[in-house]
Write a protein that holds these residues in place. Structure first.
Motif, PDB file in Angstrom:
ATOM      1  N   THR A   1      59.300   1.358  12.295  1.00 56.13           N
ATOM      2  CA  THR A   1      59.705   2.783  12.162  1.00 56.13           C
ATOM      3  C   THR A   1      60.130   2.989  10.777  1.00 56.13           C
ATOM      4  N   ALA A   2      59.979   4.192   9.994  1.00 57.96           N
ATOM      5  CA  ALA A   2      60.500   4.355   8.676  1.00 57.96           C
ATOM      6  C   ALA A   2      61.921   4.919   8.753  1.00 57.96           C
ATOM      7  N   LYS A   3      62.663   4.635   7.919  1.00 58.16           N
ATOM      8  CA  LYS A   3      64.154   5.149   7.732  1.00 58.16           C
ATOM      9  C   LYS A   3      63.950   6.860   7.294  1.00 58.16           C
ATOM     10  N   TYR A   4      63.010   6.783   6.231  1.00 61.99           N
ATOM     11  CA  TYR A   4      62.953   7.933   5.750  1.00 61.99           C
ATOM     12  C   TYR A   4      61.508   8.148   5.009  1.00 61.99           C
ATOM     13  N   ARG A   5      61.128   9.306   4.241  1.00 65.02           N
ATOM     14  CA  ARG A   5      59.951   9.368   3.778  1.00 65.02           C
ATOM     15  C   ARG A   5      60.080   9.082   2.323  1.00 65.02           C
TER      16      ARG A   5
ATOM     17  N   MET B   1      63.155   7.291  16.454  1.00 64.68           N
ATOM     18  CA  MET B   1      62.630   8.363  15.949  1.00 64.68           C
ATOM     19  C   MET B   1      62.289   8.578  14.332  1.00 64.68           C
ATOM     20  N   GLU B   2      61.186   8.752  14.185  1.00 64.58           N
ATOM     21  CA  GLU B   2      60.683   8.833  12.728  1.00 64.58           C
ATOM     22  C   GLU B   2      61.671   9.921  12.043  1.00 64.58           C
ATOM     23  N   SER B   3      61.989   9.511  10.794  1.00 72.50           N
ATOM     24  CA  SER B   3      62.790  10.356  10.023  1.00 72.50           C
ATOM     25  C   SER B   3      61.785  11.528   9.411  1.00 72.50           C
ATOM     26  N   GLN B   4      62.417  12.465   9.352  1.00 73.26           N
ATOM     27  CA  GLN B   4      61.696  13.748   8.665  1.00 73.26           C
ATOM     28  C   GLN B   4      61.998  13.733   7.286  1.00 73.26           C
ATOM     29  N   LEU B   5      63.061  13.229   6.915  1.00 71.85           N
ATOM     30  CA  LEU B   5      63.726  13.225   5.665  1.00 71.85           C
ATOM     31  C   LEU B   5      62.973  12.705   4.639  1.00 71.85           C
ATOM     32  N   TYR B   6      62.798  13.137   3.492  1.00 73.57           N
ATOM     33  CA  TYR B   6      62.240  12.892   2.154  1.00 73.57           C
ATOM     34  C   TYR B   6      63.467  12.199   1.230  1.00 73.57           C
ATOM     35  N   LEU B   7      63.123  11.091   1.016  1.00 70.77           N
ATOM     36  CA  LEU B   7      64.322  10.685  -0.034  1.00 70.77           C
ATOM     37  C   LEU B   7      63.548  10.122  -1.434  1.00 70.77           C
TER      38      LEU B   7
ATOM     39  N   LEU C   1      70.441  10.426   3.446  1.00 74.31           N
ATOM     40  CA  LEU C   1      69.859   9.928   4.709  1.00 74.31           C
ATOM     41  C   LEU C   1      70.028  10.865   6.061  1.00 74.31           C
TER      42      LEU C   1
END
Lengths: 282, 333, 438
Positions: free
Chosen positions: A110-114, B1-7, C336
């Motif tokens: 799983t990704a932490k963020y995109r 859950m996959e995060s929808q946030l872009y960093l 985050l």
């Protein structure tokens, strides 16, 4: 006619004289052994020895500053030649190769963020400790691929670095390029590995990775001498790796893999045959 | 859950001006010149344009495919190279000449170096010069414009620069009357390649580029300025032998070169001071070739020569970094 | 009249109209406050309370460690319920003191005001440090350190930064409009500490109301308000000094090398509270804005308030945010989660929903030179980034990578959307690591 012959000949003579004098005056004393050493080295300039290029290492060995055993990519053959030139006894260490201890590509972990930005693991790691939930997993942005002087590492389409055992020379450049210490050096003949680098507890690992080690101890119970669980992470005990294969089918999360059965999913490298025929050293 | 946030690393904002938008702007800016050339030279000009654009797009697609790289047709750079190539060809150019030019421009001028951004030389000019040297006859058969609906037939004719060079070579003097006069050059009724004929249409396009802030003044101003100054000096020395600066300014490919070819971002310096040096170099070489060289026109060669020294120029024109100051300049006594 | 400015830079759409006209509102006190122990540049503070302990508003909960460090305080009264790692704006989990508010919001005993004119400069510095005052523009450098220049660096000018050049942010703007007296009082105190004669307040010309208000109150106090051209990054310390004084801080140097100390307007106000009232830095003004926020606002918010609380007191979100930025869009940090608490450096919180922020795919450099033209440090971003990508950090250093101020102009303007700043930052990190090793 004569004028041109004389003038051209004169210019030629003068230039020759100047060159000859310059060669005498600016001559650099070189240790003949240094040249021989340079010949013996592979010329890959990979930096595995810690010196900037083969020439620098040759110089360091010739002057006695460096040990003869530092050229890991050259393997036993190169070591023997260096030892011969320097007139020393040198025993080759067991050949080692690098392994990415992770199978958690973008489909399995799983990704932490995109992440948006520089395609570089070290750059991504600086942003909230990397875009993967797993603190130890491969980020798949290819810093090791670019660091490898031998083209031994590929990135799968799903973002996982895989190292070919045939092409790897054990130079450790990828190990130092990786911000997450997911690449480990292992004996060349060990093809069974626990492909996980997360020290989180099993319940936590399950949340973010389908193929992570959950420290269930099954491998250790199957082959007690070949596996050790430390800090919630199993790893193969060398040199007992020969027996490690028995646990591969028992692992509930399939994070133990024998590379002879194939590299992690998505890799285009052909699985190694045993005994491994290493391209570079052979 | 996959995060929808872009960093991402800062900055998080972008101007919105992207590479394809820059390319599209340059293409739009060339449309008036294209329209004028089609009006003046008729369907032949249209054919040259379409062949050049089509050839460039096809070559680009093939090259990228052959190298296993993602397609780059959408960035508009290949189409732009096609238009610029057509602008550099005579309207009477046979179809195969145009296609050869397109292949040379994209394959040899650009993709062998790794594609957009990596080519040291302006691809369209590489193609033009290759064609000029390989097929001198086809590349220098000029016709006078025969505007659509005028009923005129296209007549073979020399370009003003060609006429000047021939006359000076033969007689050591300028011809009695340089065909037409400045008005003709300005509006586009002289012989020449597609993009050379109408200064007005080119200037319109250049104005658009300035308005869109795609162009900066550095290269065009210094290029044209140095041409005027240098040719002016020779004209003052001997007006009978050397034409006046205005003639130089409005004939040949100078306007096209100064606003659209020399300003090619990939092959010109990135520093502002470098651009000034680049422009002056282009101008001087142009005038020298026009007045003393074997070819009547020197813009292409001048730009290509300066392309070659662009890395050197960039190296020597690094801006003075902030804070590189002496005691005096810090403002303290 | 031509306004003062610096060479380079650009003007991104400032998007300040959403909040520039809105008065500062009090953000309601949350039930739980998370006081992070690392809220400033320098060594983090060390927790000095126990779980279960009752603390008063303004009580020190973390003591400073070392000179470049400041204490942290309880922003309200209540009970310490945990001392544990909590989400930090850096994306990590770092130690924090968690306080459950008791609602009384009662000050701790023993905070005493003083007349700054009878205090010695050293006493003033001590009060500033004890109050935990740091640079509130976003850099959070401890203020007392800046106010302690070595003896061989005489200071003759104090520059007060009211530029606020980051898009969206209007916190300093509102502060200048609504509480200019606090700022001016802070200036007078800072003037006394530094012993300077000249105080310049730089304000960008897109805030004419703030310029008028500040000028009216400043001129009687002998403080000069200078309107500046609207250009980013005008608020960067060295660029601001150049614009206001014509002095260029030497490469690798500090403002004190040219006899200048720069403080943000909000910092000046905090200095006034710290010295005159004896009150520690417990709250700040932050702009909550961005297209995904229902009702953008300027909030006076306690340090330690979770961002979720800020958002809910701005009417919640219009759409689920896809990007959360602490600070401005040019130099702020993407977050985050909204579980992060407000720190002393939180000048703003920006939320962007899907399609409301830049997602330009990266392409090859077309050498257009835009990055070179806008770079306020006058270096070659594209060249340095190119070297950085090849791990050629020595060459990057040769091309002055260390002079980059990371303002983001180059990346903002790059048509190929190359993450230039990020690449240069990589190079800077590698160069510093190498220098430390040698």
């Amino acid at each position: 006619m004569w004028a041109s012959i004389i003038s051209l000949g004169g210019i030629g003579l003068l230039a020759a004289l100047a060159l000859g004098l310059a060669a005498k005056k600016f001559a650099v004393e070189t240790d003949p052994r240094e040249l021989a050493l340079l010949e013996a080295l592979s010329g890959a300039n990979c930096g595995a020895c810690g010196y900037p290029g083969c020439a620098a290492y040759a110089k360091a060995v010739a002057s006695g500053e460096a040990a003869a055993t530092l050229c890991t990519p050259g393997g036993a053959a190169t070591l023997a030649r260096i030892a011969h030139i320097m007139g020393v006894e040198a025993v080759a260490a067991d050949p080692q190769v690098a392994v990415v201890l992770c199978q958690g590509d973008t489909r399995k972990a799983t990704a932490k963020y995109r992440y948006l930005g520089l395609a570089d693991c070290n750059a991504a790691q600086k942003i909230a400790d990397g875009p993967k939930q797993c603190p130890g997993g491969c980020l798949g942005l290819g810093s090791c691929v670019r660091a490898c002087p031998f083209g031994a590492i590929e990135l799968t389409a799903a973002g996982l670095a895989v190292i070919s055992r045939e092409k790897c020379t054990g130079c450790r450049m990828c190990v130092s390029a990786c911000p997450r210490q997911v690449i480990h050096m292992t004996p060349l003949d060990a093809t069974v590995h626990v492909l996980c680098n997360s020290h989180d507890k099993g319940a936590v690992v399950r949340k973010y990775c389908q193929v992570g080690c959950i420290a269930c101890q099954i491998c250790h119970k199957t082959v007690p001498e070949a596996y050790l669980i430390q800090n919630f992470l199993a790893h193969v005990v060398y040199p007992h790796h020969v027996q490690a294969g028995e646990a591969v089918v028992k692992c509930p999360t399939k994070c133990i893999r024998d590379f002879v059965d194939g590299y992690p999913e998505g890799s285009t490298f052909a699985p190694p045959t045993v005994p491994i025929n290493r391209g570079q050293a052979a | 859950m996959e995060s929808q946030l872009y960093l991402s690393s800062s900055p998080h904002a972008h101007s919105g001006t992207t590479t394809d938008r820059v390319m599209r702007d340059v293409i739009y800016s060339l449309l008036p010149a294209c329209a004028v050339s089609v009006y003046l030279f008729g369907w032949r000009a249209l054919l040259v344009l379409l062949l050049a654009i089509g050839g460039c797009l096809a070559t680009e697609a093939l090259c990228r495919k052959g190298m296993g790289q993602p397609s780059t047709l959408a960035d508009g750079s290949a189409a732009l190279t096609g238009i610029l190539l057509a602008m550099n060809l005579p309207p009477s150019a046979p179809w195969w000449l145009v296609l050869v030019g397109a292949v040379v421009a994209i394959a040899i001028g650009k993709q062998v170096y790794g594609g957009l951004g990596h080519n040291p030389f302006n691809p369209a000019l590489v193609a033009r010069v290759v064609l000029l040297i390989s097929f001198p006859v086809q590349m220098t058969s000029w016709t006078t414009p025969a505007p659509l609906g005028s009923g005129l037939d296209a007549v073979t004719s020399a370009t003003p620069l060609g006429a000047m060079k021939t006359a000076v070579m033969l007689t050591g003097k300028l011809p009695e009357a340089l065909s037409g006069g400045l008005g003709h050059y300005f509006f586009g009724s002289m012989a020449g390649s597609l993009g050379e004929v109408s200064v007005l249409a080119l200037l319109l396009g250049a104005a658009y580029l300035f308005w869109r802030r795609v162009l900066t003044w550095h290269i065009p101003a210094t290029f044209l300025g140095s041409v005027v100054v240098c040719s002016g000096l020779f004209w003052l020395i001997d007006p009978a032998r050397y034409p006046d600066p205005l003639f130089h300014l409005f004939t040949g490919g100078l306007i096209l070169g100064a606003f659209f070819m020399a300003t090619d971002m990939v092959t010109s310096p990135v520093t502002s001071r470098g651009m000034l040096v680049f422009g002056v170099g282009c101008g001087l070489i142009t005038v020298l070739i026009r007045l003393f060289g074997g070819y009547p026109e020197g813009v292409s060669f001048a730009i290509l020569l300066m392309n070659a020294v662009t890395p050197l120029i960039d190296r020597f024109t690094r801006p003075r970094k902030f804070g590189l100051v002496t005691e005096r300049q810090t403002g303290r006594a | 009249m031509k306004l003062k400015t610096f060479p380079g830079g650009l003007h991104p759409p400032d998007n300040k109209r959403w909040t520039a006209h809105l008065p500062i509102l009090e953000c309601p006190l949350p039930d739980e406050l998370v006081i992070l122990l690392s809220q400033h540049i320098g060594a983090p503070a060390e927790a000095c309370v126990q779980v279960g302990e009752r603390v008063g508003k303004g009580q020190v909960v973390g003591t400073a460690k070392g000179f470049v460090s400041v204490p942290v305080h309880a922003s309200t009264s209540g009970e310490v319920v945990a001392i544990e790692p909590r989400p930090h704006p850096s994306g990590r989990r770092l130690p924090a003191v968690v306080i459950r508010a008791d609602g009384a919001d009662a000050w701790v005993d023993g905070l005493q005001g003083a007349d700054p004119m009878v205090l010695s400069p050293d006493q003033i510095r001590d009060r500033i440090r004890a109050a935990g005052v740091v640079g509130l523009g976003g850099a959070t450098f401890p203020t007392h350190v800046k106010l302690t220049p070595p003896a061989d660096k005489p200071i003759d000018t104090l520059v007060i930064n009211g530029v606020e050049c980051e898009p969206y942010l209007t916190a300093d703007h509102r502060l200048m409009l609504e509480e200019p007296d606090r700022i001016v009082d802070g200036c007078v105190i800072l003037k006394r500490v530094l012993g300077v004669d000249r105080i310049l307040v730089g304000i960008e010309n897109n805030k004419p109301d703030a310029i008028a208000v500040m000028a009216a109150i400043c001129s009687p106090a002998g403080i000069e308000v200078v309107p500046l051209a609207v250009k980013y990054p005008q608020g960067a310390e060295k660029q601001l000094i150049l614009a206001l004084t014509g002095r260029e801080v030497p490469s690798g140097g500090l403002p004190m090398d040219v006899g200048v100390v720069v403080q943000n307007v909000a910092t000046a106000a905090a200095v006034s509270d710290a010295v005159r009232l004896g009150r520690p830095l417990l709250e700040r003004i932050a702009t909550v804005s961005g297209p995904a926020v229902a009702e953008p606002r300027n909030l006076r918010v306690r340090i330690g308030t979770p961002l979720t609380h800020l958002v809910s007191s701005c009417g919640g979100v219009q759409v689920e945010p896809e990007k959360i930025i602490l600070g401005g869009p040019m130099m702020g940090a993407a977050q985050l989660s909204l579980d992060v608490p407000v720190t002393r450096g939180t000048s703003g919180l920006l939320l962007f929903g899907p399609g409301q922020f830049a997602l330009v795919p990266e392409g090859p450099c077309i050498r257009c030179g835009r990055c070179v033209r806008v770079c306020p440090a006058h270096i070659l971003p594209t060249t340095i980034a190119g070297y950085a990508r090849l791990n050629l950090f020595d060459q990057a250093a040769e091309f002055d990578a260390m002079d980059c101020i990371e303002c983001g102009c180059c990346t903002y303007t790059c048509p190929a959307a190359i993450p230039l700043v990020q690449a240069i930052r990589q190079a800077k990190g590698a160069i510093l690591a190498k220098r430390r090793k040698v």
